[in-house]
Design a protein around this motif. Structure first.
Motif, mmCIF file in Angstrom:
data_model
loop_
_atom_site.group_PDB
_atom_site.id
_atom_site.type_symbol
_atom_site.label_atom_id
_atom_site.label_comp_id
_atom_site.label_asym_id
_atom_site.label_seq_id
_atom_site.Cartn_x
_atom_site.Cartn_y
_atom_site.Cartn_z
ATOM 1 N N CYS A 243 32.282 62.860 24.192
ATOM 2 C CA CYS A 243 33.326 62.279 23.338
ATOM 3 C C CYS A 243 32.829 62.226 21.892
ATOM 4 C CB CYS A 243 33.693 60.883 23.835
ATOM 5 S SG CYS A 243 35.047 60.192 22.867
ATOM 6 N N VAL A 244 33.544 62.900 21.005
ATOM 7 C CA VAL A 244 33.155 62.887 19.584
ATOM 8 C C VAL A 244 34.171 62.141 18.724
ATOM 9 C CG1 VAL A 244 31.770 65.009 19.705
ATOM 10 C CG2 VAL A 244 34.232 65.160 19.227
ATOM 11 N N GLU A 245 35.272 61.727 19.340
ATOM 12 C CA GLU A 245 36.308 60.998 18.592
ATOM 13 C C GLU A 245 37.132 60.190 19.602
ATOM 14 O OE1 GLU A 245 36.947 61.697 14.865
ATOM 15 O OE2 GLU A 245 37.608 59.667 15.370
ATOM 16 N N PRO A 246 36.726 58.953 19.896
ATOM 17 C CA PRO A 246 37.465 58.170 20.896
ATOM 18 C C PRO A 246 38.962 58.129 20.583
ATOM 19 C CG PRO A 246 35.447 57.044 20.269
ATOM 20 C CD PRO A 246 35.583 58.217 19.334
ATOM 21 N N GLY A 247 39.767 58.435 21.602
ATOM 22 C CA GLY A 247 41.225 58.438 21.420
ATOM 23 C C GLY A 247 41.722 59.634 20.627
ATOM 24 N N GLY A 248 40.890 60.627 20.442
ATOM 25 C CA GLY A 248 41.245 61.775 19.590
ATOM 26 C C GLY A 248 42.057 62.847 20.287
ATOM 27 N N LEU A 249 41.812 64.089 19.906
ATOM 28 C CA LEU A 249 42.620 65.210 20.401
ATOM 29 C C LEU A 249 42.535 65.333 21.925
ATOM 30 C CD1 LEU A 249 41.619 67.978 17.780
ATOM 31 C CD2 LEU A 249 43.766 66.684 17.875
ATOM 32 N N PRO A 250 43.657 65.722 22.561
ATOM 33 C CA PRO A 250 43.634 65.895 24.022
ATOM 34 C C PRO A 250 42.792 67.107 24.427
ATOM 35 C CG PRO A 250 45.762 66.555 23.120
ATOM 36 C CD PRO A 250 44.989 65.989 21.979
ATOM 37 N N CYS A 251 42.060 66.933 25.515
ATOM 38 C CA CYS A 251 41.162 67.983 26.003
ATOM 39 C C CYS A 251 41.733 68.601 27.277
ATOM 40 C CB CYS A 251 39.790 67.363 26.282
ATOM 41 S SG CYS A 251 38.569 68.543 26.879
ATOM 42 N N SER A 252 41.306 69.803 27.597
ATOM 43 C CA SER A 252 41.768 70.473 28.825
ATOM 44 C C SER A 252 41.383 69.694 30.073
ATOM 45 C CB SER A 252 41.189 71.889 28.905
ATOM 46 O OG SER A 252 39.771 71.832 28.994
ATOM 47 N N CYS A 253 40.380 68.808 29.944
ATOM 48 C CA CYS A 253 39.943 68.025 31.109
ATOM 49 C C CYS A 253 40.862 66.838 31.373
ATOM 50 C CB CYS A 253 38.515 67.527 30.907
ATOM 51 S SG CYS A 253 38.353 66.219 29.679
ATOM 52 N N GLY A 254 41.795 66.566 30.453
ATOM 53 C CA GLY A 254 42.716 65.452 30.641
ATOM 54 C C GLY A 254 42.347 64.222 29.834
ATOM 55 N N LYS A 255 41.169 64.218 29.238
ATOM 56 C CA LYS A 255 40.736 63.069 28.439
ATOM 57 C C LYS A 255 41.021 63.318 26.956
ATOM 58 C CE LYS A 255 39.021 61.121 32.122
ATOM 59 N NZ LYS A 255 39.790 60.038 32.791
ATOM 60 N N LEU A 256 40.717 62.314 26.152
ATOM 61 C CA LEU A 256 40.965 62.413 24.717
ATOM 62 C C LEU A 256 39.642 62.404 23.943
ATOM 63 C CD1 LEU A 256 43.889 59.808 24.332
ATOM 64 C CD2 LEU A 256 44.090 62.301 24.466
ATOM 65 N N GLY A 257 39.589 63.219 22.889
ATOM 66 C CA GLY A 257 38.479 63.121 21.941
ATOM 67 C C GLY A 257 37.213 63.860 22.319
ATOM 68 N N CYS A 258 37.283 64.759 23.306
ATOM 69 C CA CYS A 258 36.094 65.548 23.687
ATOM 70 C C CYS A 258 35.750 66.550 22.578
ATOM 71 C CB CYS A 258 36.351 66.336 24.967
ATOM 72 S SG CYS A 258 36.682 65.345 26.423
ATOM 73 N N LEU A 259 34.530 67.033 22.615
ATOM 74 C CA LEU A 259 34.084 68.043 21.644
ATOM 75 C C LEU A 259 34.925 69.321 21.729
ATOM 76 C CD1 LEU A 259 31.934 68.961 19.543
ATOM 77 C CD2 LEU A 259 30.504 69.688 21.473
ATOM 78 N N GLU A 260 35.304 69.700 22.943
ATOM 79 C CA GLU A 260 35.988 70.988 23.138
ATOM 80 C C GLU A 260 37.238 71.179 22.263
ATOM 81 O OE1 GLU A 260 36.129 72.885 27.100
ATOM 82 O OE2 GLU A 260 38.300 72.781 26.907
ATOM 83 N N PRO A 261 38.175 70.227 22.276
ATOM 84 C CA PRO A 261 39.374 70.476 21.460
ATOM 85 C C PRO A 261 39.096 70.478 19.961
ATOM 86 C CG PRO A 261 39.452 68.278 22.430
ATOM 87 C CD PRO A 261 38.299 69.000 23.073
#
Ligand SMILES: [Zn+2]
Length: 376
Positions: A243-261
């Motif tokens: 997680c690089v931005e809590p509550g941030g951009l949606p990720c393909s994994c279903g969570k928000l704020g991951c590095l990937e997006p």
């Protein structure tokens, strides 16, 4: 019991050690030095060399070496005595490589691949593409060690299931449906893990390394003391989901704020609707919208890199499609990293991969090469 007797009882490991030294050094030493490196007597060395030569795995080279006043013929492995095939596919492209025992590319091909349309019948399709490749390249399949397939997903530890591959749109997918028709030894590996292992192998460095792959799926691999570190559930190096931005951009994994997006090439397409080439052209021309997005990508990438560095305290090597575009901006990225790192005086630990072309299928091919070399 003498050292030699111990070695005789552990015959395979001596052969393997001799073979590995020859493979790593390309035979740049005398037999006496080789015996010393292996901790064995000259008779034991000669016996093992004879077996390896008889098996066609090593041979005398044409080069003559000066060894303490005498000239002796060099010895080297026969790199194409065996070969390994690595396959890497994503939703729309199938890439396949054959590599010799030094992981040098013998043949490569890529072709369009519609994963969705052949979901039910993927196994025969993969097998057919493999056989076609072997026919086209005239490679001797009797020398084929095995086929390792890299996929952008999490693989179950027992090698039966792709647990989750968001970019392929599958979950709990039985591997038999993909690879069940391949008539050779077969293994499957995560794509970023494969790339990281290839990079470590080609660097011939001792020690530790974290590999961060910046493809549309962001992932990585961890090497500790020269050994791949898989973790308890084969999920180590899933750096894309730090997680690089809590509550941030949606990720393909279903969570928000991951590095990937934040740091995948997809972000450029999604945000600006332009190609990656056009994006970096805009950045060069100081287009404010592109510059703003680019710096945001670098800032979040730096957060991810620092998390990896803090955890593992080793070089962080960037690879993958996007990394090739970042080469001119390494100093800027390192400055972002330093700004968030209280311990380092420079960020030289942020590096780019040395192996650029076909790193993922080559990394897959490495699986059977490594097994062969360790058990020769
Ligand atoms: Zn995620």
């Amino acid at each position: 019991m003498t050292i030699d007797q111990t070695v005789q009882q552990n015959h395979l490991s001596v052969r393997s050690r001799i073979y590995r030294i020859l493979s790593d050094t390309e035979g740049t030493f005398s037999k006496k030095e080789l015996a010393e490196m292996c901790g064995i007597s000259m008779p034991t060395l000669h016996q093992n060399l004879k077996e390896l030569i008889d098996a066609g795995l090593i041979s005398y080279t044409d080069e003559w070496q000066h060894t303490g006043g005498r000239r002796a013929r060099g010895l080297d492995i026969v790199p194409d005595a065996r070969f390994s095939v690595g396959i890497f596919f994503n939703k729309n492209t199938f890439r396949i490589v054959a590599a010799d025992l030094r992981l040098r590319e013998m043949a490569y091909d890529s072709m369009p691949f519609d994963f969705d349309s052949c979901l039910e019948g993927t196994a025969p399709k993969v097998s057919n593409l493999l056989e076609q490749f072997l026919v086209n390249t005239s490679l001797d399949s009797s020398r084929l060690l095995g086929v390792c397939v890299a996929v952008p997903g999490l693989i179950s530890k027992d090698q039966t299931t792709i647990e989750f591959a968001p970019t392929l749109g599958i979950r709990d997918f039985p591997l038999s449906r993909l690879l069940g028709d391949i008539p050779y030894p077969v293994h499957i590996v995560n794509d970023a893990t494969a790339s990281g292992r290839a990079e470590h192998f080609m660097r011939k460095q001792n020690g530790n390394m974290a590999y961060l792959s910046l493809e549309n799926g962001v992932g990585g691999a961890v090497v500790i003391n020269d050994s791949p570190y898989d973790g308890d559930h084969s999920r180590s190096g899933e750096f894309g989901h730090i997680c690089v931005e809590p509550g941030g951009l949606p990720c393909s994994c279903g969570k928000l704020g991951c590095l990937e997006p934040y740091c995948s090439p997809n972000r450029i397409k999604t945000s600006l609707g332009i190609s990656i080439d056009d994006f970096f052209k805009n950045v060069e021309e100081h287009d404010p919208v592109s510059i703003s997005l680019f710096f945001d990508m670098l800032r979040h990438l730096a957060i991810g890199i620092n998390s990896i560095r803090m955890t593992l305290d080793c070089d962080v090597v960037l690879g993958g499609f996007l990394s090739e575009y970042l080469v001119p901006y390494l100093d800027i990225l390192r400055n972002y990293v330093l700004a968030g790192n209280p311990f380092e005086e420079n960020a030289d630990f942020v590096q780019f991969s040395t192996l650029r072309k076909h790193i993922t299928p080559l990394g897959a091919a490495l699986y059977y090469i490594r097994r062969f070399v360790e058990n020769v």
